[in-house]
Design a protein around this motif. Structure first.
Motif, PDB file in Angstrom:
ATOM      1  N   HIS A  70      -9.411  19.878   0.046  1.00 42.42           N
ATOM      2  CA  HIS A  70     -10.024  21.208  -0.025  1.00 42.42           C
ATOM      3  C   HIS A  70      -9.523  21.904  -1.281  1.00 42.42           C
TER       4      HIS A  70
ATOM      5  N   SER B 214     -10.210  25.801  -3.325  1.00 39.52           N
ATOM      6  CA  SER B 214     -10.924  27.085  -3.303  1.00 39.52           C
ATOM      7  C   SER B 214     -10.050  28.173  -3.894  1.00 39.52           C
TER       8      SER B 214
ATOM      9  N   GLY C 112     -11.226  31.736  -0.087  1.00 38.86           N
ATOM     10  CA  GLY C 112     -12.106  30.658   0.358  1.00 38.86           C
ATOM     11  C   GLY C 112     -13.323  30.449  -0.501  1.00 38.86           C
ATOM     12  N   SER C 113     -13.540  31.306  -1.489  1.00 42.56           N
ATOM     13  CA  SER C 113     -14.711  31.155  -2.365  1.00 42.56           C
ATOM     14  C   SER C 113     -14.474  30.018  -3.356  1.00 42.56           C
ATOM     15  N   PRO C 114     -15.558  29.487  -3.947  1.00 44.50           N
ATOM     16  CA  PRO C 114     -15.425  28.327  -4.832  1.00 44.50           C
ATOM     17  C   PRO C 114     -14.677  28.653  -6.118  1.00 44.50           C
TER      18      PRO C 114
END
Length: 257
Positions: A216, A218, A222-224
């Motif tokens: 994971h 980010s 949590g945004s890209p």
């Protein structure tokens, strides 16, 4: 080291180019440090930055002359914002560690193409260990207990300490951002959480490798992670085993309230 021929530059894949440049730049850095006979660490840091930058610029000019470049050690050009292919480079990530004779420094070479990180290589502490998006193994197994979080050895963000306290996690101090991201890739740690300020070149290459390994990646919210923006400041990130992502993001959100 002889420059590749034009024929070689047209046939080599992008990841092969990234690997070759990261590997050769790391070799140049090792040689430069070995040949420096002074005791001024600032001079050695500057020598490493400039030597690696000159080497990488020359290799890219020979191998990918039509592509744009964003590098920590070179003047930015607005032309990259209109380009479909941009190399994002950190010639020496972890200058402090490099100058102190440590091996937790890295060379970052990433290609951004049409909105995405397309190929990358990270040389870790020299030319012997180079991780690339083409051959990095997929991470297997699951995180143990306690969770291990990579953190800066010189300036750990307060946020990470708060997160570690809530999770009962172990903080593992180490040098460059590339080394910390790749510690998750290699299974040395389970996560890397950073909130203290970085730029695109600090994370592009290792993040691409982490994605290829199935991790994971980010922003803290949590945004890209988005690259080749007008302002290359990209101050925070989370890289972790996928099963830990939601737990970490939830804890981070509470810590930032």
């Amino acid at each position: 080291m002889n420059a590749p021929s034009k024929a070689a530059s047209s046939t080599a894949s992008d990841v092969d180019v990234a690997r070759a440049i990261a590997e050769s730049a790391a070799a140049v850095l090792v040689a430069a440090r070995a040949s420096y006979d002074g005791d001024d660490l600032t001079v050695l840091k500057n020598l490493g930055d400039s030597t690696a930058q000159d080497h990488i610029a020359g290799r890219l000019s020979a191998l990918r002359p039509d592509d744009e470049v964003l590098s920590e050690e070179a003047k930015d050009s607005p032309a990259r914002l209109l380009a479909s292919r941009v190399w994002i480079i950190d010639p020496l990530d972890g200058t402090r560690e490099y100058s102190e004779g440590r091996d937790d420094w890295a060379v970052h070479v990433a290609l951004w193409e049409d909105g995405e990180l397309a190929a990358s290589a990270v040389a870790l502490g020299g030319p012997e260990t180079v991780l690339t998006t083409a051959d990095v193994p997929m991470l297997r197994g699951a995180a143990g207990a306690p969770i291990r979080i990579a953190v800066s050895r010189s300036r750990p963000p307060a946020l990470v300490t708060t997160v570690a306290d809530e999770l009962g996690a172990e903080l593992v101090a180490m040098g460059s951002a590339g080394v910390k991201v790749c510690s998750v890739v290699n299974g040395v740690t389970d996560a890397y959480v950073h909130g203290g300020g970085q730029y695109e070149w600090d994370s592009a290459a290792p993040v691409a490798v982490a994605r290829a390994a199935g991790l994971h990646t980010s922003r803290l919210d949590g945004s890209p992670l988005v690259y080749n923006r007008e302002d290359p400041y990209l101050p925070d990130l989370v890289v972790c085993r996928p099963e830990l992502a939601q737990t970490l993001l939830d804890v981070i959100a509470r810590a930032e309230q």
